[in-house]
Design an enzyme around this catalytic site. Structure first.
Site, PDB file in Angstrom:
ATOM      1  N   SER A   1       0.713  -1.371   0.116  1.00 25.01           N
ATOM      2  CA  SER A   1       0.334  -0.079   0.053  1.00 25.01           C
ATOM      3  C   SER A   1       1.033   1.150   0.007  1.00 25.01           C
ATOM      4  CB  SER A   1      -0.855   0.520   1.118  1.00 25.01           C
ATOM      5  OG  SER A   1      -0.154   0.608   2.172  1.00 25.01           O
ATOM      6  N   GLU A   2       1.839   1.366   0.837  1.00 23.10           N
ATOM      7  CA  GLU A   2       2.837   2.374   1.269  1.00 23.10           C
ATOM      8  C   GLU A   2       4.520   1.833   0.599  1.00 23.10           C
ATOM      9  OE1 GLU A   2      -0.286   5.259   0.737  1.00 23.10           O
ATOM     10  OE2 GLU A   2      -0.234   3.074   2.118  1.00 23.10           O
ATOM     11  N   THR A   3       5.040   2.322  -0.421  1.00 25.22           N
ATOM     12  CA  THR A   3       6.333   2.357  -0.220  1.00 25.22           C
ATOM     13  C   THR A   3       7.336   3.728   0.891  1.00 25.22           C
ATOM     14  OG1 THR A   3       6.674   1.035  -1.952  1.00 25.22           O
ATOM     15  CG2 THR A   3       8.369   2.195  -0.968  1.00 25.22           C
TER      16      THR A   3
ATOM     17  N   HIS B   1       0.650   5.390   8.785  1.00 26.76           N
ATOM     18  CA  HIS B   1       1.424   3.846   8.805  1.00 26.76           C
ATOM     19  C   HIS B   1       3.227   3.453   8.077  1.00 26.76           C
ATOM     20  CE1 HIS B   1       0.316   2.109   5.024  1.00 26.76           C
ATOM     21  NE2 HIS B   1       1.945   0.768   5.496  1.00 26.76           N
TER      22      HIS B   1
END
Length: 171
Positions: free
Chosen positions: A53-55, A88
């Protein structure tokens, strides 16, 4: 820690489960430590390959060694786009700096497109300080709050700057 190769440079890459005490139980994010700045399209390609979902991409903004620094740039990418804010992945980035890199300070600051964010290392974990911005009141259906498991909250607001709904919890 894994490593990825970009041209001749090898970049440290961490996979972190935020909000969890054991692997594969939390909200996963990749955290990549950059020694130099890369074009947005390169960061976007790495994020697409991570397929999370995120890097998060961290870059030391001080002319000190990484362990002695406390100011970092931070950018977040999904596999498709850059994000203005990600909780997060910020928590994951702070955890990498505090626990893996072992920075010598108990407070770090991230420069982001959403402004300055800070993280403090405390006995019980990491505390993030996010700018709230201007919130507009927002009526959220009680059924949606219940579906998210939210029963005890103060209020709900819409942040125009980030395009996010913020739910202020009592605890």
């Amino acid at each position: 820690m894994e490593k990825i190769r970009i041209s001749k440079e090898v970049l440290p890459l961490y996979l972190v489960d935020a909000f969890a005490e054991e692997p594969s139980k939390g909200n996963p994010a990749a955290v990549c430590l950059l020694e130099s700045l890369y074009p947005t399209d390169v960061l976007q390609t790495i994020a697409a390959e991570m397929n999370l979902s995120e890097t998060a991409f961290l870059h030391n903004l001080e002319k000190k060694c990484l362990r002695e620094s406390k100011l970092f740039s931070l950018r977040w990418f999904t596999p498709k786009v850059e994000m203005p804010l990600c909780g997060h992945a910020t928590l994951a980035s702070a955890a990498v700096l505090f626990y893996d890199v072992a920075v010598s300070t108990n407070e770090i600051v991230f420069e982001t497109i959403s402004g300055r964010l800070s993280a403090k290392k405390e006995e019980k974990g990491v505390i993030l300080d996010f700018p709230v911005g201007d919130l507009a009141p927002f009526n959220l259906e009680p059924e949606l709050l219940k579906a998210m498991g939210v029963t005890d909250y103060k209020d709900v607001g819409y942040c125009r700057k980030t395009g996010n709904l913020l739910i202020s919890l009592h605890d």
